[in-house]
Each structure stands twice: as C-alpha cells, then as structure tokens.
Design a protein around this motif. Structure first.
Motif, mmCIF file in Angstrom:
data_model
loop_
_atom_site.group_PDB
_atom_site.id
_atom_site.type_symbol
_atom_site.label_atom_id
_atom_site.label_comp_id
_atom_site.label_asym_id
_atom_site.label_seq_id
_atom_site.Cartn_x
_atom_site.Cartn_y
_atom_site.Cartn_z
ATOM 1 N N MET A 1 1.970 7.721 -12.411
ATOM 2 C CA MET A 1 2.622 7.429 -13.681
ATOM 3 C C MET A 1 4.100 7.138 -13.453
ATOM 4 N N GLY A 2 4.668 7.874 -12.602
ATOM 5 C CA GLY A 2 6.097 7.718 -12.385
ATOM 6 C C GLY A 2 6.426 6.807 -11.226
ATOM 7 N N ASN A 3 5.461 6.664 -10.352
ATOM 8 C CA ASN A 3 5.761 5.935 -9.129
ATOM 9 C C ASN A 3 5.548 4.439 -9.263
ATOM 10 N N GLN A 4 6.584 3.713 -8.970
ATOM 11 C CA GLN A 4 6.447 2.282 -8.910
ATOM 12 C C GLN A 4 6.260 1.881 -7.454
ATOM 13 N N LYS A 5 5.913 0.629 -7.286
ATOM 14 C CA LYS A 5 5.718 0.141 -5.924
ATOM 15 C C LYS A 5 7.048 0.095 -5.185
ATOM 16 N N GLN A 6 7.037 0.730 -4.071
ATOM 17 C CA GLN A 6 8.233 0.665 -3.243
ATOM 18 C C GLN A 6 7.918 -0.127 -1.987
ATOM 19 N N LYS A 7 8.482 -1.293 -1.915
ATOM 20 C CA LYS A 7 8.184 -2.153 -0.778
ATOM 21 C C LYS A 7 8.761 -1.583 0.500
ATOM 22 N N TRP A 8 8.060 -1.861 1.576
ATOM 23 C CA TRP A 8 8.520 -1.377 2.881
ATOM 24 C C TRP A 8 9.685 -2.226 3.381
ATOM 25 N N THR A 9 10.716 -1.576 3.764
ATOM 26 C CA THR A 9 11.868 -2.294 4.286
ATOM 27 C C THR A 9 11.637 -2.613 5.764
ATOM 28 N N PRO A 10 12.340 -3.614 6.273
ATOM 29 C CA PRO A 10 12.245 -3.947 7.702
ATOM 30 C C PRO A 10 12.584 -2.753 8.589
ATOM 31 N N GLU A 11 13.504 -1.945 8.138
ATOM 32 C CA GLU A 11 13.860 -0.767 8.928
ATOM 33 C C GLU A 11 12.672 0.170 9.057
ATOM 34 N N GLU A 12 11.975 0.334 7.947
ATOM 35 C CA GLU A 12 10.818 1.220 7.964
ATOM 36 C C GLU A 12 9.714 0.660 8.846
ATOM 37 N N GLU A 13 9.498 -0.649 8.712
ATOM 38 C CA GLU A 13 8.486 -1.265 9.562
ATOM 39 C C GLU A 13 8.885 -1.152 11.026
ATOM 40 N N ASP A 14 10.147 -1.352 11.253
ATOM 41 C CA ASP A 14 10.652 -1.229 12.617
ATOM 42 C C ASP A 14 10.355 0.148 13.178
ATOM 43 N N ALA A 15 10.682 1.136 12.388
ATOM 44 C CA ALA A 15 10.454 2.513 12.832
ATOM 45 C C ALA A 15 8.975 2.767 13.064
ATOM 46 N N LEU A 16 8.157 2.252 12.172
ATOM 47 C CA LEU A 16 6.713 2.458 12.312
ATOM 48 C C LEU A 16 6.188 1.795 13.580
ATOM 49 N N LEU A 17 6.570 0.551 13.791
ATOM 50 C CA LEU A 17 6.111 -0.168 14.974
ATOM 51 C C LEU A 17 6.579 0.527 16.238
ATOM 52 N N ALA A 18 7.837 0.880 16.246
ATOM 53 C CA ALA A 18 8.366 1.565 17.420
ATOM 54 C C ALA A 18 7.668 2.896 17.620
ATOM 55 N N GLY A 19 7.393 3.546 16.522
ATOM 56 C CA GLY A 19 6.705 4.836 16.610
ATOM 57 C C GLY A 19 5.308 4.696 17.166
ATOM 58 N N VAL A 20 4.625 3.652 16.736
ATOM 59 C CA VAL A 20 3.281 3.416 17.256
ATOM 60 C C VAL A 20 3.336 3.090 18.738
ATOM 61 N N ALA A 21 4.338 2.300 19.097
ATOM 62 C CA ALA A 21 4.471 1.948 20.512
ATOM 63 C C ALA A 21 4.782 3.175 21.359
ATOM 64 N N LYS A 22 5.453 4.122 20.745
ATOM 65 C CA LYS A 22 5.876 5.290 21.514
ATOM 66 C C LYS A 22 4.817 6.383 21.522
ATOM 67 N N HIS A 23 4.301 6.686 20.340
ATOM 68 C CA HIS A 23 3.367 7.809 20.233
ATOM 69 C C HIS A 23 1.913 7.365 20.174
ATOM 70 N N GLY A 24 1.712 6.116 19.830
ATOM 71 C CA GLY A 24 0.350 5.631 19.674
ATOM 72 C C GLY A 24 -0.086 5.680 18.226
ATOM 73 N N ALA A 25 -0.943 4.751 17.861
ATOM 74 C CA ALA A 25 -1.433 4.716 16.491
ATOM 75 C C ALA A 25 -2.328 5.915 16.229
ATOM 76 N N GLY A 26 -2.118 6.526 15.122
ATOM 77 C CA GLY A 26 -2.911 7.709 14.784
ATOM 78 C C GLY A 26 -2.101 8.977 14.849
ATOM 79 N N LYS A 27 -0.988 8.925 15.529
ATOM 80 C CA LYS A 27 -0.112 10.106 15.619
ATOM 81 C C LYS A 27 0.959 10.027 14.552
ATOM 82 N N TRP A 28 0.490 9.878 13.333
ATOM 83 C CA TRP A 28 1.439 9.613 12.243
ATOM 84 C C TRP A 28 2.408 10.753 12.049
#
Length: 254
Positions: A1-28
DNA sequence: CCTGGGGGTAGGG
DNA sequence: CCCTACCCCCAGG
C-alpha cells in the motif's frame, strides 16, 4: 500500500554484480553483509537481490525470440515455468533437435555469464574453463552432451551479440559502452588497462541490448583495476589447472 | 533463518 | 495489447 516502485540504480546493480562475482549467486545474505556492498544496497533486502538477479538473468535471453518460443500451444507464454531447480535437462533427449526449453536456455545463459563474470579473463575463457566452472558451480547434473550444448549456447550468445569470440575463448561483449557511466573519480592512474577500446564498436544498439552488458563491462573494468590482481592470477592458475584436469593430466600442487 | 520459485501488478513500448 | 521490472508470498532446506 505504501510502497511504490523503486527502480534499481546503476550503483545498486553494480554492487549486486560485483557481489555475485565475489561471493557467487545465491549468497545474497553474504553479499548484503559484505561491507564493500552494504552501503549501496542498504535499501535492499536479500530477497530483492535474488529477484533482481533473476530479472537480470532473464533479460539476458528473453525477448528477441519471443514469438519463436510460442510455437508450442502447450506452453502458455514465456516467463518462467516448471522448474527442476538447478537440474539440467534430462540426459540425452530422444529428440536431439531443438529442445528449446526457454527455462533451460536461461539457466545456461545465467551460468555462462556467472562463469565469465567470475573468472574475468581479458583474453576470454575457453569452453573447457566455462564447462568446468559450471560443473563445479552445480553439483549433481553432468549431462554427457553438456559440452556440446554449452558450445551451442556460446555460439548462440555470440551471434546475439551478447558475447564475443576471442582467441582463447569467449568473453562478455563490450560495445556501446563505457561512457555511460564514466566513474567520476577514476583519477587513480592513467592506465585503464582494459582492452575495451580495440573492439570494433559497431552499433548493435538493439533495444534489448540496452546497457546491461555495457554496464557489466564497466563494472568488470572497475573491479579489475580497483581490487586485486592477485585474484586475477589465482583465477588464471585455477583455470590452467582445470584445463589440465580436463585433458586427463595429473596435476600436482606444491 | 535463508533461499528458490510462483505469482501479481504497475508502467512503458 | 504485450512485455518488462519490482515486489510480495509461500514452501523447503
């Protein structure tokens, strides 16, 4: 009800990609806990990371073939459906023809990109290395025709403009690129040792090509220059060993 | 607790 | 209209 769509910023995607590269997918949760990425992902939960990665992986394939895969009246649309978790397709399908399970293709592509992201070899990774990575990444499934399938997927991804063929193997294509982000603080040194420039920047600017791969190239370059070279050489070593093992050679470790 | 998967929905071609 | 990007919910480990 309160939450609107918050688009992912490039910084966030960057962090996610780097995180996956570092820890592996699934280690969220691990990625989220890592002080390297937490500042960028402070607003995101581990579930968010998982969902985003899923969307990212889907967008690698999807589209493009959209109508082709609606050939089967049995299959509703595209999207995700029936999922044998991480199991690969059944061994030696009777019909060696196109058993184009969209879901399966997406899994393959996800794994391929994950492999290339992890062992980011500027000269490209060969099929053997990719094969070995995936084989280690998932435990159970080891289809005998997997190498063949893998080669097929790689060719397909190359022709789709997602990957490019190199002398040593395959790498994530970088075109249309780097200027989009242009990390403002890149003053560190003048090297820019990445080889991004020499690629023929012929415009593949397809709609679905968007900036995902470009962003990935940026992220890769950033990480390589920012973080370690030790990791790089270690990965190369591992890759060599893997190849030797694939040839059936006996490898001794010091 | 954390993860993967299903499904709903808003928003943009 | 369909397709994509986000978000929420649920079941299993």
């Amino acid at each position: 009800m309160g939450n609107q769509k918050q688009k992912w910023t490039p910084e966030e995607e960057d962090a996610l990609l780097a995180g996956v590269a570092k820890h592996g997918a699934g280690k969220w949760k691990n990625i989220l806990k890592d002080p390297e990425f937490s500042p960028s992902l402070i607003l995101r939960s581990n579930i968010d990371l998982k969902d985003k990665w899923r969307n990212l992986s889907s967008s690698i394939t999807s589209a493009q073939v959209t109508q082709e895969k609606m050939k089967n009246p049995m299959i509703k649309k595209s999207v995700r459906y029936a999922a044998p978790s991480l199991s690969l397709p059944s061994r030696t399908p009777p019909d060696a023809t196109v058993m184009d399970d969209t879901k399966t293709q997406e899994r393959y592509n996800t794994l391929i990109f994950e492999a290339l992201l992890t062992m980011k070899d500027p000269n490209g990774s060969d099929v053997g290395a990719i094969h070995n990575f995936i084989q280690q990444r998932i435990e159970e499934p080891v289809p005998h025709n997997f190498k063949r399938l893998l080669a097929g997927r790689l060719r397909s991804l190359v022709s789709l403009g997602k990957l490019e063929k190199t002398e040593n193997g395959f790498k994530i294509k970088n075109v249309t690129l780097l200027e989009i982000k242009t990390p403002s603080g890149l003053a560190t040194s003048s090297e820019t040792e990445d080889d991004a420039v020499h690629i023929t920047a012929y415009t593949v600017a397809d709609a679905e090509n968007k900036s995902f791969l470009a962003a990935e190239a940026v992220k890769e370059a950033e990480r390589v220059s920012k973080i370690a070279e030790e990791t790089e050489s270690m990965l190369l070593l591992v890759k060599e060993i893997n190849e030797q093992c694939l040839r059936g050679e006996v490898v001794h470790l010091a």
